[in-house]
Motif scaffolding. Structure first.
Motif, PDB file in Angstrom:
ATOM      1  N   ARG A 246       0.842  -1.184   0.000  1.00  0.00           N
ATOM      2  CA  ARG A 246       0.000   0.000   0.000  1.00  0.00           C
ATOM      3  C   ARG A 246       0.883   1.242   0.000  1.00  0.00           C
ATOM      4  NH1 ARG A 246      -3.772  -0.921   5.096  1.00  0.00           N
ATOM      5  NH2 ARG A 246      -1.875  -2.003   5.762  1.00  0.00           N
ATOM      6  N   VAL A 247       0.443   2.286  -0.703  1.00  0.00           N
ATOM      7  CA  VAL A 247       1.147   3.568  -0.711  1.00  0.00           C
ATOM      8  C   VAL A 247       0.136   4.674  -0.467  1.00  0.00           C
ATOM      9  CG1 VAL A 247       3.003   2.788  -2.232  1.00  0.00           C
ATOM     10  CG2 VAL A 247       0.930   3.799  -3.226  1.00  0.00           C
ATOM     11  N   ILE A 248       0.636   5.814   0.024  1.00  0.00           N
ATOM     12  CA  ILE A 248      -0.240   6.934   0.343  1.00  0.00           C
ATOM     13  C   ILE A 248       0.343   8.224  -0.216  1.00  0.00           C
ATOM     14  CG2 ILE A 248       0.843   7.306   2.607  1.00  0.00           C
ATOM     15  CD1 ILE A 248      -2.009   8.066   3.639  1.00  0.00           C
ATOM     16  N   PHE A 249      -0.544   9.069  -0.783  1.00  0.00           N
ATOM     17  CA  PHE A 249      -0.150  10.371  -1.301  1.00  0.00           C
ATOM     18  C   PHE A 249      -0.341  11.436  -0.223  1.00  0.00           C
ATOM     19  CE2 PHE A 249      -0.914   7.906  -5.099  1.00  0.00           C
ATOM     20  CZ  PHE A 249       0.067   8.349  -5.984  1.00  0.00           C
ATOM     21  N   GLU A 250       0.191  12.619  -0.466  1.00  0.00           N
ATOM     22  CA  GLU A 250       0.129  13.689   0.524  1.00  0.00           C
ATOM     23  C   GLU A 250      -1.302  14.034   0.917  1.00  0.00           C
ATOM     24  OE1 GLU A 250       2.093  18.088   1.364  1.00  0.00           O
ATOM     25  OE2 GLU A 250       2.128  17.266  -0.671  1.00  0.00           O
ATOM     26  N   ASN A 251      -2.244  13.933  -0.031  1.00  0.00           N
ATOM     27  CA  ASN A 251      -3.636  14.287   0.262  1.00  0.00           C
ATOM     28  C   ASN A 251      -4.422  13.156   0.915  1.00  0.00           C
ATOM     29  OD1 ASN A 251      -4.107  12.500  -1.831  1.00  0.00           O
ATOM     30  ND2 ASN A 251      -4.996  14.012  -3.223  1.00  0.00           N
ATOM     31  N   GLY A 252      -3.736  12.037   1.239  1.00  0.00           N
ATOM     32  CA  GLY A 252      -4.385  10.918   1.909  1.00  0.00           C
ATOM     33  C   GLY A 252      -4.891   9.834   0.990  1.00  0.00           C
ATOM     34  N   THR A 253      -4.811  10.023  -0.322  1.00  0.00           N
ATOM     35  CA  THR A 253      -5.220   8.986  -1.266  1.00  0.00           C
ATOM     36  C   THR A 253      -4.323   7.761  -1.115  1.00  0.00           C
ATOM     37  OG1 THR A 253      -6.053  10.585  -2.866  1.00  0.00           O
ATOM     38  CG2 THR A 253      -5.486   8.401  -3.713  1.00  0.00           C
ATOM     39  N   ILE A 254      -4.944   6.596  -0.970  1.00  0.00           N
ATOM     40  CA  ILE A 254      -4.204   5.347  -0.776  1.00  0.00           C
ATOM     41  C   ILE A 254      -4.366   4.457  -2.000  1.00  0.00           C
ATOM     42  CG2 ILE A 254      -4.080   3.208   0.592  1.00  0.00           C
ATOM     43  CD1 ILE A 254      -4.845   4.845   3.032  1.00  0.00           C
ATOM     44  N   GLY A 255      -3.286   3.825  -2.409  1.00  0.00           N
ATOM     45  CA  GLY A 255      -3.313   2.894  -3.534  1.00  0.00           C
ATOM     46  C   GLY A 255      -2.566   1.623  -3.222  1.00  0.00           C
ATOM     47  N   VAL A 256      -2.674   0.676  -4.137  1.00  0.00           N
ATOM     48  CA  VAL A 256      -1.990  -0.611  -4.033  1.00  0.00           C
ATOM     49  C   VAL A 256      -1.098  -0.771  -5.258  1.00  0.00           C
ATOM     50  CG1 VAL A 256      -2.286  -3.116  -3.917  1.00  0.00           C
ATOM     51  CG2 VAL A 256      -3.915  -1.610  -2.752  1.00  0.00           C
ATOM     52  N   ILE A 257       0.086  -1.334  -5.065  1.00  0.00           N
ATOM     53  CA  ILE A 257       1.000  -1.567  -6.178  1.00  0.00           C
ATOM     54  C   ILE A 257       0.658  -2.902  -6.840  1.00  0.00           C
ATOM     55  CG2 ILE A 257       3.395  -1.800  -6.917  1.00  0.00           C
ATOM     56  CD1 ILE A 257       2.752   0.944  -5.790  1.00  0.00           C
ATOM     57  N   GLY A 258       0.299  -2.840  -8.109  1.00  0.00           N
ATOM     58  CA  GLY A 258       0.023  -4.039  -8.890  1.00  0.00           C
ATOM     59  C   GLY A 258       1.057  -4.223  -9.987  1.00  0.00           C
ATOM     60  N   SER A 259       0.978  -5.349 -10.675  1.00  0.00           N
ATOM     61  CA  SER A 259       1.948  -5.674 -11.712  1.00  0.00           C
ATOM     62  C   SER A 259       1.257  -6.185 -12.965  1.00  0.00           C
ATOM     63  CB  SER A 259       2.925  -6.744 -11.205  1.00  0.00           C
ATOM     64  OG  SER A 259       3.758  -7.211 -12.246  1.00  0.00           O
ATOM     65  N   GLU A 260       1.852  -5.880 -14.110  1.00  0.00           N
ATOM     66  CA  GLU A 260       1.442  -6.540 -15.341  1.00  0.00           C
ATOM     67  C   GLU A 260       1.676  -8.048 -15.207  1.00  0.00           C
ATOM     68  OE1 GLU A 260       3.831  -4.910 -18.432  1.00  0.00           O
ATOM     69  OE2 GLU A 260       3.208  -2.831 -18.051  1.00  0.00           O
ATOM     70  N   ARG A 261       1.004  -8.823 -16.030  1.00  0.00           N
ATOM     71  CA  ARG A 261       1.244 -10.267 -16.038  1.00  0.00           C
ATOM     72  C   ARG A 261       2.665 -10.540 -16.526  1.00  0.00           C
ATOM     73  NH1 ARG A 261       0.972 -14.586 -19.560  1.00  0.00           N
ATOM     74  NH2 ARG A 261       0.313 -16.580 -18.616  1.00  0.00           N
ATOM     75  N   LEU A 262       3.396 -11.349 -15.749  1.00  0.00           N
ATOM     76  CA  LEU A 262       4.781 -11.675 -16.088  1.00  0.00           C
ATOM     77  C   LEU A 262       4.930 -13.175 -16.292  1.00  0.00           C
ATOM     78  CD1 LEU A 262       6.558  -9.498 -13.365  1.00  0.00           C
ATOM     79  CD2 LEU A 262       6.215  -8.901 -15.766  1.00  0.00           C
ATOM     80  N   GLU A 263       5.697 -13.561 -17.292  1.00  0.00           N
ATOM     81  CA  GLU A 263       5.998 -14.974 -17.506  1.00  0.00           C
ATOM     82  C   GLU A 263       6.989 -15.486 -16.468  1.00  0.00           C
ATOM     83  OE1 GLU A 263       4.476 -16.898 -19.555  1.00  0.00           O
ATOM     84  OE2 GLU A 263       3.342 -15.314 -20.575  1.00  0.00           O
ATOM     85  N   ASP A 264       7.837 -14.587 -15.988  1.00  0.00           N
ATOM     86  CA  ASP A 264       8.885 -14.963 -15.042  1.00  0.00           C
ATOM     87  C   ASP A 264       9.103 -13.792 -14.083  1.00  0.00           C
ATOM     88  OD1 ASP A 264      11.306 -15.678 -13.732  1.00  0.00           O
ATOM     89  OD2 ASP A 264      11.869 -16.923 -15.440  1.00  0.00           O
ATOM     90  N   LEU A 265       9.172 -14.081 -12.785  1.00  0.00           N
ATOM     91  CA  LEU A 265       9.353 -13.018 -11.797  1.00  0.00           C
ATOM     92  C   LEU A 265      10.683 -12.276 -11.951  1.00  0.00           C
ATOM     93  CD1 LEU A 265       7.889 -14.407  -8.448  1.00  0.00           C
ATOM     94  CD2 LEU A 265       7.077 -12.463  -9.798  1.00  0.00           C
ATOM     95  N   LYS A 266      11.643 -12.914 -12.608  1.00  0.00           N
ATOM     96  CA  LYS A 266      12.911 -12.219 -12.815  1.00  0.00           C
ATOM     97  C   LYS A 266      12.757 -11.034 -13.766  1.00  0.00           C
ATOM     98  CE  LYS A 266      14.690 -15.113 -16.611  1.00  0.00           C
ATOM     99  NZ  LYS A 266      15.740 -16.076 -17.008  1.00  0.00           N
ATOM    100  N   ASP A 267      11.625 -10.970 -14.475  1.00  0.00           N
ATOM    101  CA  ASP A 267      11.356  -9.847 -15.364  1.00  0.00           C
ATOM    102  C   ASP A 267      10.692  -8.670 -14.638  1.00  0.00           C
ATOM    103  OD1 ASP A 267      12.351 -11.247 -17.585  1.00  0.00           O
ATOM    104  OD2 ASP A 267      10.418 -12.230 -17.904  1.00  0.00           O
ATOM    105  N   LEU A 268      10.500  -8.804 -13.318  1.00  0.00           N
ATOM    106  CA  LEU A 268       9.851  -7.748 -12.546  1.00  0.00           C
ATOM    107  C   LEU A 268      10.745  -6.512 -12.474  1.00  0.00           C
ATOM    108  CD1 LEU A 268       7.376  -7.085 -10.743  1.00  0.00           C
ATOM    109  CD2 LEU A 268       8.724  -7.866  -8.795  1.00  0.00           C
ATOM    110  N   ARG A 269      10.218  -5.417 -13.015  1.00  0.00           N
ATOM    111  CA  ARG A 269      10.904  -4.124 -12.987  1.00  0.00           C
ATOM    112  C   ARG A 269       9.891  -3.040 -12.629  1.00  0.00           C
ATOM    113  NH1 ARG A 269      12.124  -5.901 -18.227  1.00  0.00           N
ATOM    114  NH2 ARG A 269      10.922  -4.127 -19.042  1.00  0.00           N
TER     115      ARG A 269
END
Length: 335
Positions: free
Chosen positions: A98-121
């Motif tokens: 979870r991440v939060i912006f200065e104004n209090g907006t909260i989000g979640v970090i998601g990822s594109e579909r990856l064939e291999d986790l080593k491609d996570l950038r």
């Protein structure tokens, strides 16, 4: 153990202040220390500089107020946010946080579909604030806004777990040491610096203005005490670490030895730190003008640059006591 002000530490750790926008944490620190020093100023870059006057050596103590963050670079038609790093952000650590912006907006970090986790950038990740369109997202977040990790501070009688211990804990050590000082024969500048995480920028300008005789930076350091960790002679619970080197500095031997002497004279546990990566504000300070003899006092910390950094309170208490003894006595490096 001396009773530490854990409530104030929690406030520090929960205060939104990424690199480049440190106003909130600076205001919090200013309010806490304003009665303890002779003057407080804020320089052009935003460094908070608190001076406790003395007739002796001009000593600069530096701890950075900023924290790492994620800056929005693009908002797509479905309302998902792409971002770049502000400081050292790891894709593996950041995914699903979870991440939060200065104004209090909260989000979640998601990822594109990856064939291999080593491609996570980082460019495969996005922030999901629950918007269904670009227009809805733009009502809450703009290009250039910065989010930081969002997690509860956990503290008990032994440890603290939180985001932003790097380097709010260094600032906390400086503040608590200041509270234990009465008069000092040194001319002390407690500098709470900005933009360390993006290149020790605040420390560079502050040191240029102060022109200290001696400088000590306060920061966290890695440990070698987890299973199969990289070999490193620093552990949680064994005392603060006196640095010998990192990638930004070879600490001045007279400053390092003076710090060691004060630890031994006052029976304060300490460790010797050799960090094979990274750097601190001391890296910028020691190269200022014609050079400044500089050292570093480090708080051992596990899981650096995550939302669950961990320190032991015994190390924090001992760092405070060592800091008090380092600065309260006349410093004569030529002896």
């Amino acid at each position: 153990m001396t009773n530490l002000n854990i409530d104030f530490l929690k406030k520090m750790l929960s205060t939104y202040s990424p690199a480049g926008n440190e106003v909130k944490i600076a205001d919090l620190i200013r309010e806490e220390i304003k009665e303890l020093v002779d003057e407080i100023t804020v320089d052009t870059l935003g460094n908070l500089i608190a001076r406790k006057k003395g007739a002796g050596k001009k000593v600069m103590l530096a701890g950075h107020m900023d924290q790492i963050g994620l800056m929005v670079t693009y908002i797509d038609d479905e309302g998902f946010l792409r971002f770049t790093n502000v400081g050292g952000i790891s894709p593996a650590i950041t995914l699903s946080q979870r991440v939060i912006f200065e104004n209090g907006t909260i989000g979640v970090i998601g990822s594109e579909r990856l064939e291999d986790l080593k491609d996570l950038r980082l460019d495969k990740l996005f922030i999901d604030i629950g918007a269904s369109s670009r227009e809805e997202a733009e009502d809450k977040v703009k290009i250039g806004d910065i989010a930081v990790y969002c997690s509860e501070v956990v503290a008990d009688e032994k440890k603290v777990i939180s985001q932003a211990l790097d380097d709010r804990i260094g600032c906390f050590v400086m503040i608590e040491a200041l509270k234990r000082l009465s008069n000092t024969e040194n001319d002390l500048y407690f500098v709470f610096t900005v933009q360390e995480e993006v290149g020790t920028r605040g420390a560079k300008t502050a040191a240029y203005g102060i022109e200290p005789d001696i400088a000590i930076a306060f920061d966290v350091t890695a440990t070698g005490d987890t299973p199969k960790a990289k070999s490193m002679a620093v552990k949680l619970g064994k005392g603060p670490a006196i640095k010998v080197k990192d990638n930004s500095i070879l600490c001045h031997p007279k400053v390092k030895n003076y710090m060691i002497d004060q630890a031994e004279k006052n029976n304060i546990p300490y460790q010797i730190e050799i960090l094979e990566f990274g750097g601190t504000d001391a890296g910028a300070i020691h190269l200022t003008k014609s050079g400044v003899p500089s050292g570093v006092l480090s708080i051992p910390c596990r899981y650096l640059h995550s939302d669950c950094e961990m320190v032991f309170l015994s190390d924090v208490e001992e760092a405070i006591e060592l800091t008090k003894n380092i600065v309260i006595h006349p410093i004569q490096l030529d002896e």
